[in-house]
Motif scaffolding. Structure first.
Motif, PDB file in Angstrom:
ATOM      1  N   ALA A  35       0.819  -1.186   0.184  1.00 37.26           N
ATOM      2  CA  ALA A  35      -0.355   0.235  -0.401  1.00 37.26           C
ATOM      3  C   ALA A  35       1.190   1.336   0.069  1.00 37.26           C
ATOM      4  O   ALA A  35       0.321   2.418  -0.330  1.00 37.26           O
ATOM      5  CB  ALA A  35      -0.900   0.377   1.506  1.00 37.26           C
ATOM      6  N   HIS A  36       1.996   1.123   0.301  1.00 35.66           N
ATOM      7  CA  HIS A  36       2.864   2.198   0.361  1.00 35.66           C
ATOM      8  C   HIS A  36       3.665   3.024  -0.744  1.00 35.66           C
ATOM      9  O   HIS A  36       3.384   4.196  -1.154  1.00 35.66           O
ATOM     10  CB  HIS A  36       4.140   2.133   1.333  1.00 35.66           C
ATOM     11  CG  HIS A  36       5.415   2.636   1.342  1.00 35.66           C
ATOM     12  ND1 HIS A  36       5.217   3.768   1.096  1.00 35.66           N
ATOM     13  CD2 HIS A  36       6.272   2.553   0.260  1.00 35.66           C
ATOM     14  CE1 HIS A  36       6.969   4.348   1.239  1.00 35.66           C
ATOM     15  NE2 HIS A  36       7.200   4.915   0.220  1.00 35.66           N
ATOM     16  N   TYR A  37       3.315   2.105  -1.837  1.00 29.79           N
ATOM     17  CA  TYR A  37       3.288   2.228  -3.488  1.00 29.79           C
ATOM     18  C   TYR A  37       2.240   2.782  -4.208  1.00 29.79           C
ATOM     19  O   TYR A  37       2.063   3.516  -5.159  1.00 29.79           O
ATOM     20  CB  TYR A  37       3.862   1.446  -3.859  1.00 29.79           C
ATOM     21  CG  TYR A  37       5.833   0.937  -3.969  1.00 29.79           C
ATOM     22  CD1 TYR A  37       6.650   2.191  -4.339  1.00 29.79           C
ATOM     23  CD2 TYR A  37       6.229  -0.228  -2.992  1.00 29.79           C
ATOM     24  CE1 TYR A  37       7.770   1.896  -3.441  1.00 29.79           C
ATOM     25  CE2 TYR A  37       7.198  -0.192  -2.088  1.00 29.79           C
ATOM     26  CZ  TYR A  37       8.190   0.832  -2.561  1.00 29.79           C
ATOM     27  OH  TYR A  37       9.493   0.873  -1.897  1.00 29.79           O
ATOM     28  N   HIS A  38       0.554   2.452  -3.268  1.00 26.97           N
ATOM     29  CA  HIS A  38      -0.129   2.758  -4.353  1.00 26.97           C
ATOM     30  C   HIS A  38      -0.499   4.088  -4.737  1.00 26.97           C
ATOM     31  O   HIS A  38      -0.642   4.356  -6.223  1.00 26.97           O
ATOM     32  CB  HIS A  38      -1.351   2.672  -3.343  1.00 26.97           C
ATOM     33  CG  HIS A  38      -2.063   1.095  -3.180  1.00 26.97           C
ATOM     34  ND1 HIS A  38      -3.426   0.617  -2.016  1.00 26.97           N
ATOM     35  CD2 HIS A  38      -1.295   0.248  -3.685  1.00 26.97           C
ATOM     36  CE1 HIS A  38      -3.057  -0.887  -2.562  1.00 26.97           C
ATOM     37  NE2 HIS A  38      -2.028  -1.145  -2.822  1.00 26.97           N
ATOM     38  N   ARG A  39      -0.036   5.296  -3.943  1.00 27.53           N
ATOM     39  CA  ARG A  39      -0.193   6.772  -4.281  1.00 27.53           C
ATOM     40  C   ARG A  39       1.177   7.002  -5.575  1.00 27.53           C
ATOM     41  O   ARG A  39       0.718   7.481  -6.879  1.00 27.53           O
ATOM     42  CB  ARG A  39       0.061   7.310  -3.829  1.00 27.53           C
ATOM     43  CG  ARG A  39      -0.765   7.936  -2.204  1.00 27.53           C
ATOM     44  CD  ARG A  39      -2.204   8.193  -2.598  1.00 27.53           C
ATOM     45  NE  ARG A  39      -2.966   7.747  -1.612  1.00 27.53           N
ATOM     46  CZ  ARG A  39      -4.492   8.170  -1.675  1.00 27.53           C
ATOM     47  NH1 ARG A  39      -4.977   9.323  -2.891  1.00 27.53           N
ATOM     48  NH2 ARG A  39      -5.341   7.925  -1.219  1.00 27.53           N
ATOM     49  N   TRP A  40       1.974   5.912  -5.200  1.00 29.31           N
ATOM     50  CA  TRP A  40       2.933   6.429  -6.810  1.00 29.31           C
ATOM     51  C   TRP A  40       2.799   5.617  -8.141  1.00 29.31           C
ATOM     52  O   TRP A  40       2.788   6.158  -8.779  1.00 29.31           O
ATOM     53  CB  TRP A  40       4.144   5.417  -6.269  1.00 29.31           C
ATOM     54  CG  TRP A  40       5.638   5.475  -7.747  1.00 29.31           C
ATOM     55  CD1 TRP A  40       6.190   6.197  -7.545  1.00 29.31           C
ATOM     56  CD2 TRP A  40       5.123   4.710  -8.542  1.00 29.31           C
ATOM     57  NE1 TRP A  40       6.962   6.246  -8.885  1.00 29.31           N
ATOM     58  CE2 TRP A  40       6.179   4.622  -9.384  1.00 29.31           C
ATOM     59  CE3 TRP A  40       4.867   2.964  -8.387  1.00 29.31           C
ATOM     60  CZ2 TRP A  40       6.353   3.891  -9.964  1.00 29.31           C
ATOM     61  CZ3 TRP A  40       5.442   2.620  -9.909  1.00 29.31           C
ATOM     62  CH2 TRP A  40       6.048   2.658 -10.242  1.00 29.31           C
ATOM     63  N   ILE A  41       1.601   5.036  -7.346  1.00 29.42           N
ATOM     64  CA  ILE A  41       0.902   3.921  -8.574  1.00 29.42           C
ATOM     65  C   ILE A  41       0.060   5.167  -9.291  1.00 29.42           C
ATOM     66  O   ILE A  41      -0.001   5.300 -10.769  1.00 29.42           O
ATOM     67  CB  ILE A  41       0.427   2.998  -8.408  1.00 29.42           C
ATOM     68  CG1 ILE A  41       0.886   1.509  -8.045  1.00 29.42           C
ATOM     69  CG2 ILE A  41      -0.501   1.996  -9.852  1.00 29.42           C
ATOM     70  CD1 ILE A  41       0.641   0.511  -7.509  1.00 29.42           C
ATOM     71  N   SER A  84      -4.965  -6.371   4.425  1.00 28.71           N
ATOM     72  CA  SER A  84      -4.191  -6.505   3.297  1.00 28.71           C
ATOM     73  C   SER A  84      -2.702  -7.099   3.731  1.00 28.71           C
ATOM     74  O   SER A  84      -2.083  -7.332   2.229  1.00 28.71           O
ATOM     75  CB  SER A  84      -4.055  -5.387   2.815  1.00 28.71           C
ATOM     76  OG  SER A  84      -3.332  -4.777   3.704  1.00 28.71           O
ATOM     77  N   MET A  85      -2.366  -7.718   4.736  1.00 29.37           N
ATOM     78  CA  MET A  85      -1.300  -7.863   4.730  1.00 29.37           C
ATOM     79  C   MET A  85      -1.541  -9.501   5.524  1.00 29.37           C
ATOM     80  O   MET A  85      -0.613 -10.196   6.010  1.00 29.37           O
ATOM     81  CB  MET A  85      -0.813  -6.968   6.155  1.00 29.37           C
ATOM     82  CG  MET A  85      -0.140  -6.365   5.554  1.00 29.37           C
ATOM     83  SD  MET A  85       0.547  -5.456   6.638  1.00 29.37           S
ATOM     84  CE  MET A  85       2.278  -6.739   7.436  1.00 29.37           C
TER      85      MET A  85
END
Length: 218
Positions: A25-31, A175-176
Motif C-alpha cells: 500500500a506504500h506504493y499505491h499513491r506512486w502507482i 491486506s497483509m
C-alpha cells in the motif's frame, strides 16, 4: 537481508509484528501518479482486500479485481462501498484471465506467484492501445546492491512502522493477511526477461524489498 544476523532478524520480526504496516500500500499513491487522470477500464491482478482497486475506481469508469484467494476476495467485497464501480472475482491469473482489454493493468506483489514471462505476455495482450501497465514486484536479493538496499530498508522499515502506528501496537492490516510465497527471480533476471517482452519498460529497484515496472502500449 542476508547480511543481518539471525538475532537481528528475530528482533526485527518482533518489532514489525507489534508495529505492522503494508509495504505494498506504500506504493499505491506512486502507482496513481503513473496513470492518467481519467481512464476507462482497469484490471488489478492479485487484488487482495481491494485497497488499490478502490483507489483506481476514483479515476476509472470500471475496475475489475481478480485474486485466487476466495476468502480475501470476499473481504474485498465487504469493504467496498455500494455504488463504487468495482467488481471482485475469484480467478487464477494463469488460467482464468478476463477475456477483455483494459486501459490500465496493475499487479502488486503478485507476479512472483505467476509464470513471469507468460504473465507479462498476457498483460501486454490485454492492454488497450495507449494503455499503461504498472507492476510492483519482489525480487530475490543476490547482488551487493540488493543486499545494501535491504540493509538500508531495515531501519527505514522500523521507522515507518512506528510512525504509521503512532507508536502504538496495532493488529496486522487486512491486506497483509493473504498467503505469500518467497520470490525466486533476481532483479537482473527480471529486467532481462521483462525488457524482452515489454521493450522500453521503465524499471527501478525500490526500498522495502520491492521493484517497479511501468510500460505503455504503443
Amino acid at each position: 537481508m542476508g547480511i543481518l544476523t539471525s538475532r537481528a532478524l528475530r528482533a526485527l520480526e518482533r518489532f514489525n509484528s507489534a508495529y505492522p504496516w503494508d509495504h505494498n500500500a506504500h506504493y499505491h499513491r506512486w502507482i496513481l501518479r503513473q496513470l492518467p487522470r481519467r481512464f476507462g477500464r482497469a484490471l488489478d491482478v492479485g487484488s487482495g482486500s481491494g485497497d488499490l482497486a478502490r483507489l483506481l475506481a476514483g479515476r476509472a469508469a470500471a475496475v475489475k479485481g481478480i485474486d485466487a484467494d476466495p476468502v480475501i476476495t470476499a473481504r474485498a467485497r465487504e469493504l467496498t462501498p455500494a455504488g463504487l464501480p468495482v467488481t471482485f472475482t475469484v480467478a487464477d491469473a494463469t488460467a482464468d484471465f478476463p477475456d477483455e482489454t483494459y486501459d490500465v493493468i496493475t499487479c502488486v506483489a503478485t507476479v512472483h506467484h505467476l509464470p513471469f514471462t507468460s504473465s507479462l505476455t498476457r498483460f501486454r495482450r490485454h492492454l488497450a492501445p495507449g494503455g499503461t501497465l504498472v507492476i510492483v514486484g519482489l525480487a530475490r536479493p543476490r547482488t551487493p546492491v540488493d543486499h545494501f538496499l535491504g540493509a538500508v530498508a531495515v531501519p527505514a522499515n522500523a521507522a515507518v512502522g512506528w510512525l504509521k502506528n503512532k507508536g502504538r501496537r496495532s493488529p496486522r492490516p487486512v491486506s497483509m493477511t493473504a498467503p505469500t510465497r518467497p520470490e525466486d527471480m533476481s532483479y537482473d533476471d527480471i529486467v532481462r526477461e521483462a525488457r524482452a517482452v515489454l521493450p522500453g519498460a521503465r524499471m527501478r529497484r525500490r526500498l522495502f524489498w520491492r521493484y517497479t515496472l511501468v510500460w505503455r502500449q504503443g
